[in-house]
Design a protein around this motif. Structure first.
Motif, PDB file in Angstrom:
ATOM      1  N   ILE A  93       0.866  -1.168   0.000  1.00  0.00           N
ATOM      2  CA  ILE A  93       0.000   0.000   0.000  1.00  0.00           C
ATOM      3  C   ILE A  93       0.908   1.224   0.000  1.00  0.00           C
ATOM      4  O   ILE A  93       1.754   1.372   0.885  1.00  0.00           O
TER       5      ILE A  93
ATOM      6  N   VAL B 254       1.545   5.152   0.449  1.00  0.00           N
ATOM      7  CA  VAL B 254       0.984   6.305   1.152  1.00  0.00           C
ATOM      8  C   VAL B 254       1.867   7.520   0.859  1.00  0.00           C
ATOM      9  O   VAL B 254       2.907   7.696   1.486  1.00  0.00           O
TER      10      VAL B 254
ATOM     11  N   LEU C  50      -1.467   5.427   8.676  1.00  0.00           N
ATOM     12  CA  LEU C  50      -0.338   4.517   8.890  1.00  0.00           C
ATOM     13  C   LEU C  50      -0.723   3.391   9.849  1.00  0.00           C
ATOM     14  O   LEU C  50      -0.439   2.218   9.584  1.00  0.00           O
TER      15      LEU C  50
ATOM     16  N   THR D  47      -2.959   0.945   7.955  1.00  0.00           N
ATOM     17  CA  THR D  47      -2.339   0.137   6.899  1.00  0.00           C
ATOM     18  C   THR D  47      -1.341  -0.874   7.444  1.00  0.00           C
ATOM     19  O   THR D  47      -1.281  -1.991   6.935  1.00  0.00           O
ATOM     20  N   VAL D  48      -0.570  -0.516   8.446  1.00  0.00           N
ATOM     21  CA  VAL D  48       0.410  -1.491   8.968  1.00  0.00           C
ATOM     22  C   VAL D  48      -0.277  -2.631   9.709  1.00  0.00           C
ATOM     23  O   VAL D  48       0.309  -3.695   9.890  1.00  0.00           O
TER      24      VAL D  48
ATOM     25  N   TRP E 160       0.109  -7.299   3.841  1.00  0.00           N
ATOM     26  CA  TRP E 160       0.396  -6.073   3.096  1.00  0.00           C
ATOM     27  C   TRP E 160       1.581  -5.349   3.727  1.00  0.00           C
ATOM     28  O   TRP E 160       1.721  -5.314   4.941  1.00  0.00           O
ATOM     29  N   GLU E 161       2.412  -4.742   2.881  1.00  0.00           N
ATOM     30  CA  GLU E 161       3.455  -3.839   3.353  1.00  0.00           C
ATOM     31  C   GLU E 161       2.974  -2.416   3.124  1.00  0.00           C
ATOM     32  O   GLU E 161       2.249  -2.157   2.164  1.00  0.00           O
ATOM     33  N   THR E 162       3.382  -1.517   3.988  1.00  0.00           N
ATOM     34  CA  THR E 162       3.065  -0.101   3.807  1.00  0.00           C
ATOM     35  C   THR E 162       4.325   0.615   3.368  1.00  0.00           C
ATOM     36  O   THR E 162       5.366   0.502   4.013  1.00  0.00           O
TER      37      THR E 162
ATOM     38  N   ALA F  61       6.908   0.617   8.581  1.00  0.00           N
ATOM     39  CA  ALA F  61       6.609   0.881   7.177  1.00  0.00           C
ATOM     40  C   ALA F  61       7.925   1.122   6.438  1.00  0.00           C
ATOM     41  O   ALA F  61       8.942   1.444   7.045  1.00  0.00           O
TER      42      ALA F  61
END
Length: 94
Positions: free
Chosen positions: A4, A6, A39, A42-43, A48-50, A68
């Protein structure tokens, strides 16, 4: 791998449309608070990686502190930041 992206403006430049009602310091604080909320969300996503892309060193330090990936923005603009992340994602099979 799934990532993802950002993109985050420099804290002093974010939320410029609110310039008539918020001071630069208040806009920076709002930008930071919103970034930290995104953040955290998403983390927390499994699988998934941010990836945070920004020219702001404080933003990148916060990203690293929250697990991240911090990517130094090479050229200003949202479009350039997204293209930069796309290039890195292609190179990492993300």
């Amino acid at each position: 791998m799934r990532a993802i992206a950002v993109p985050v403006k420099q804290l002093g430049h974010g939320k410029s449309r609110l310039g008539s009602v918020l001071s630069p310091l208040e806009r920076g604080a709002l930008t930071l608070a919103m970034f930290e909320d995104v953040l955290d969300a998403t983390v927390a996503l499994d699988g998934w990686e941010t990836w945070v892309v920004s020219a702001d060193e404080s933003v990148l330090e916060i990203a690293l502190g929250r697990r991240a990936r911090a990517i130094v923005e090479e050229r200003p603009s949202l479009r350039a930041a997204i293209e930069q992340v796309e290039e890195q994602a292609s190179g990492r099979a993300a």
